[in-house]
Structure formats: structure tokens, C-alpha cells
Design a protein around this motif. Structure first.
Motif, PDB file in Angstrom:
ATOM      1  N   VAL A  56     -48.830  -8.900  -1.333  1.00  0.00           N
ATOM      2  CA  VAL A  56     -47.375  -8.952  -1.141  1.00  0.00           C
ATOM      3  C   VAL A  56     -46.649  -8.415  -2.361  1.00  0.00           C
ATOM      4  O   VAL A  56     -45.666  -7.675  -2.244  1.00  0.00           O
ATOM      5  N   LEU A  57     -47.131  -8.759  -3.550  1.00  0.00           N
ATOM      6  CA  LEU A  57     -46.501  -8.288  -4.781  1.00  0.00           C
ATOM      7  C   LEU A  57     -46.561  -6.764  -4.874  1.00  0.00           C
ATOM      8  O   LEU A  57     -45.563  -6.111  -5.222  1.00  0.00           O
ATOM      9  N   LEU A  58     -47.716  -6.191  -4.571  1.00  0.00           N
ATOM     10  CA  LEU A  58     -47.858  -4.729  -4.625  1.00  0.00           C
ATOM     11  C   LEU A  58     -47.000  -4.050  -3.570  1.00  0.00           C
ATOM     12  O   LEU A  58     -46.545  -2.920  -3.766  1.00  0.00           O
ATOM     13  N   THR A 104     -37.296 -16.798  -1.837  1.00  0.00           N
ATOM     14  CA  THR A 104     -38.217 -16.477  -2.925  1.00  0.00           C
ATOM     15  C   THR A 104     -39.607 -16.989  -2.593  1.00  0.00           C
ATOM     16  O   THR A 104     -39.776 -18.173  -2.269  1.00  0.00           O
ATOM     17  N   ASP A 105     -40.589 -16.089  -2.649  1.00  0.00           N
ATOM     18  CA  ASP A 105     -41.983 -16.492  -2.467  1.00  0.00           C
ATOM     19  C   ASP A 105     -42.521 -16.905  -3.838  1.00  0.00           C
ATOM     20  O   ASP A 105     -42.839 -16.070  -4.678  1.00  0.00           O
ATOM     21  N   TYR A 106     -42.614 -18.200  -4.064  1.00  0.00           N
ATOM     22  CA  TYR A 106     -42.956 -18.695  -5.392  1.00  0.00           C
ATOM     23  C   TYR A 106     -44.414 -18.442  -5.755  1.00  0.00           C
ATOM     24  O   TYR A 106     -44.757 -18.367  -6.946  1.00  0.00           O
ATOM     25  N   GLY A 107     -45.276 -18.306  -4.775  1.00  0.00           N
ATOM     26  CA  GLY A 107     -46.655 -17.941  -5.073  1.00  0.00           C
ATOM     27  C   GLY A 107     -46.726 -16.538  -5.652  1.00  0.00           C
ATOM     28  O   GLY A 107     -47.413 -16.287  -6.652  1.00  0.00           O
ATOM     29  N   VAL A 108     -46.014 -15.604  -5.031  1.00  0.00           N
ATOM     30  CA  VAL A 108     -45.955 -14.229  -5.532  1.00  0.00           C
ATOM     31  C   VAL A 108     -45.265 -14.188  -6.889  1.00  0.00           C
ATOM     32  O   VAL A 108     -45.681 -13.468  -7.802  1.00  0.00           O
ATOM     33  N   ALA A 122     -50.357 -19.346  -8.875  1.00  0.00           N
ATOM     34  CA  ALA A 122     -50.584 -17.955  -8.480  1.00  0.00           C
ATOM     35  C   ALA A 122     -51.594 -17.839  -7.346  1.00  0.00           C
ATOM     36  O   ALA A 122     -51.659 -16.809  -6.668  1.00  0.00           O
ATOM     37  N   THR A 123     -52.382 -18.900  -7.112  1.00  0.00           N
ATOM     38  CA  THR A 123     -53.389 -18.878  -6.051  1.00  0.00           C
ATOM     39  C   THR A 123     -52.934 -19.635  -4.810  1.00  0.00           C
ATOM     40  O   THR A 123     -53.692 -19.710  -3.840  1.00  0.00           O
TER      41      THR A 123
END
Length: 265
Positions: A52-54, A229-233, A28-29
Motif C-alpha cells: 500500500v505504501l509503494l 489514515t492507515d496507521y499501519g502504513v 508496522a506489521t
């Protein structure tokens, strides 16, 4: 020294069990590339992933919808299933045993077999995209009824008779004598129901046709629906979605264990 192999085995098992949780928190970081490269050290991309998630999803709305559905389902299920389990055991009869057998047989029916009729029912009642449509099919489960029925076998009948002699009604006996005594069972049922409701994806996905009513599992699925897909997000969203269930489990952990063992006895 005799117990050393056992401790080593348990230590390795604990590390293997905790590694997915550690990898989720670390990912997640990190950036999406770092996640794909299996980076095992924390990064500095946490707030960028959150931004980015928000921007992509309504995180607050999904958390509120999931919380509302999970809490409503848990409260309703505890009330209905505890009354049913109490009634099956305290007012015992052969006909109730046969009815309990029918309920247990219902556990063998896959939800996919009843999903379409349920959808048609709620559509005809104009209840699609409502909390009621998500909650109603899950508030009375045979497993929870059986859990409370088994736990009620340890509830002393002398307490019920004493309450009746003191002039308490049957409702008062249940509310004032049974419920406080069965707090571990209620805690165990609350953990099971809350986690199942929070993680439920298929039925909310079917019945919540309005995107504004999406839950956290639906939000996570939406993050994987694009071409890239942004895997961190994605891992950050999974981490946020996991926190409520982790908190509920650790708060009720001791009572959960007592409730399960008490029901088994």
C-alpha cells in the motif's frame, strides 16, 4: 544490594525509552485497526502495508531525495564549519571573538523569521525545488562552528609550528594534521548534522514546491493528509524513515561521545 534500587530504576527507564521504538516496529506489521487498539504483538500485515505504501507514495524517490540532501548538507557543513572553527581558534584575535559573539546571537533568531526572505531569495534565483535551496541555509551553523572552535583548543599548537617548519602550507596543515586528529569531533558533527537534515520538514516543505522532490518527512506528512489514515502504513513509513539515522548513530556512536566530550573540555 545497595545498588539494587539504582539498577531497577535504570532498567525501568530503559524499558520506557525503548517502548516507543518497539511499538513502532510492531505497529508496522499490524493493520490500522490493530494499531488503534494498541496491539503489542507482531502481526502479519507487513508486506501488505509495504504494498500500500509503494502504491500511495514514491518511497524510492523520497528516500533518494532525503539521502542526497542529508549527505550533501553533512559534507558541506563539516567542511565549512571545521574551517571556520579552526580559523577562529588558531588565528585568534579580539575581532574574531566579537564576530563569534555575533554568530552566537544569531542562534537566538527563530528560523520562521528568516524563512520568507530566504524563500524570496531562492525564488528570485530560480532555485526552488533544488537541492541547493535546501542545503545552503544549513551548511554554516553557529553551533557547529562553536563545536569545532572548542575542539580546536585541544589541538596542540606545537604540531602547527612543526608543520610550518617542515614547509607545509596552511591548507596542508589543516588537511593532513588537523583533520585526522579531530576525527571524533567530525563524527559528532556528522551525526548531529545528518540527523537534523534528515528530519528537517519545514524548510524542505516550503522550498520544494515540486511533489517529485519530496523528502521522507514530507512523505509521512502526506500519509496523514487524507480523510482516513492507515496507521499501519504510516508506522511502516516512520520505521523506514528512522532506519538511516539509527544506522548512522550506532556506527558513529563511540566517536560521537568522544567528540562531544572533547569539545566540552
Amino acid at each position: 544490594m545497595r545498588g539494587l534500587p539504582g539498577y531497577l530504576f535504570l532498567s525501568v527507564a530503559a524499558i520506557l525509552s525503548l517502548f516507543p521504538l518497539y511499538f513502532m516496529v510492531v505497529s508496522a506489521t499490524n493493520t490500522s485497526k490493530d494499531v488503534l487498539d494498541s496491539r503489542l504483538l507482531p502481526g502479519g500485515n507487513l508486506f501488505a502495508n509495504l504494498a500500500v505504501l509503494l502504491d500511495l507514495q514514491d518511497l524510492g524517490g523520497a528516500m533518494w531525495n532525503s539521502t542526497l540532501i542529508a549527505v550533501t548538507t553533512t559534507v558541506a557543513a563539516l567542511l565549512i564549519c571545521s574551517i571556520a572553527g579552526y580559523g577562529f581558534e588558531v588565528y585568534h584575535s579580539r575581532s574574531k571573538d566579537r564576530l563569534m559573539g555575533i554568530l552566537l546571537l544569531a542562534m537566538m533568531i527563530p528560523f520562521a523569521a528568516t524563512m520568507i526572505p530566504l524563500f524570496q531569495l531562492f525564488a528570485s534565483l530560480d532555485l526552488l525545488s533544488t537541492v541547493i535551496a535546501v542545503v545552503l541555509p544549513t551548511v554554516a551553523t553557529p553551533f557547529l562552528i562553536l563545536l569545532f572552535r572548542q575542539a580546536s583548543r585541544s589541538f596542540p599548537g606545537e604540531i602547527i609550528e612543526a608543520g610550518r617548519l617542515d614547509g607545509l602550507s596552511e591548507v596542508a596543515i589543516f588537511a593532513r594534521l588537523y583533520v585526522p586528529t579531530m576525527r571524533p569531533t567530525y563524527a559528532a558533527a556528522a551525526v548531529i548534522t545528518f540527523m537534523a537534515s534528515w528530519n528537517n520538514f519545514l524548510w524542505p516543505k516550503v522550498v520544494l514546491v515540486n511533489n517529485e522532490a519530496q523528502t521522507m518527512p514530507m512523505l509521512i506528512a502526506n500519509l496523514t493528509a487524507g480523510y482516513v489514515t492507515d496507521y499501519g502504513v504510516l508506522m511502516l513509513a516512520v520505521l523506514i524513515a528512522s532506519l538511516p539515522t539509527v544506522i548512522v548513530f550506532f556506527v558513529l556512536q563511540r566517536s560521537f561521545a568522544e567528540g562531544i566530550t572533547g569539545a566540552i573540555k
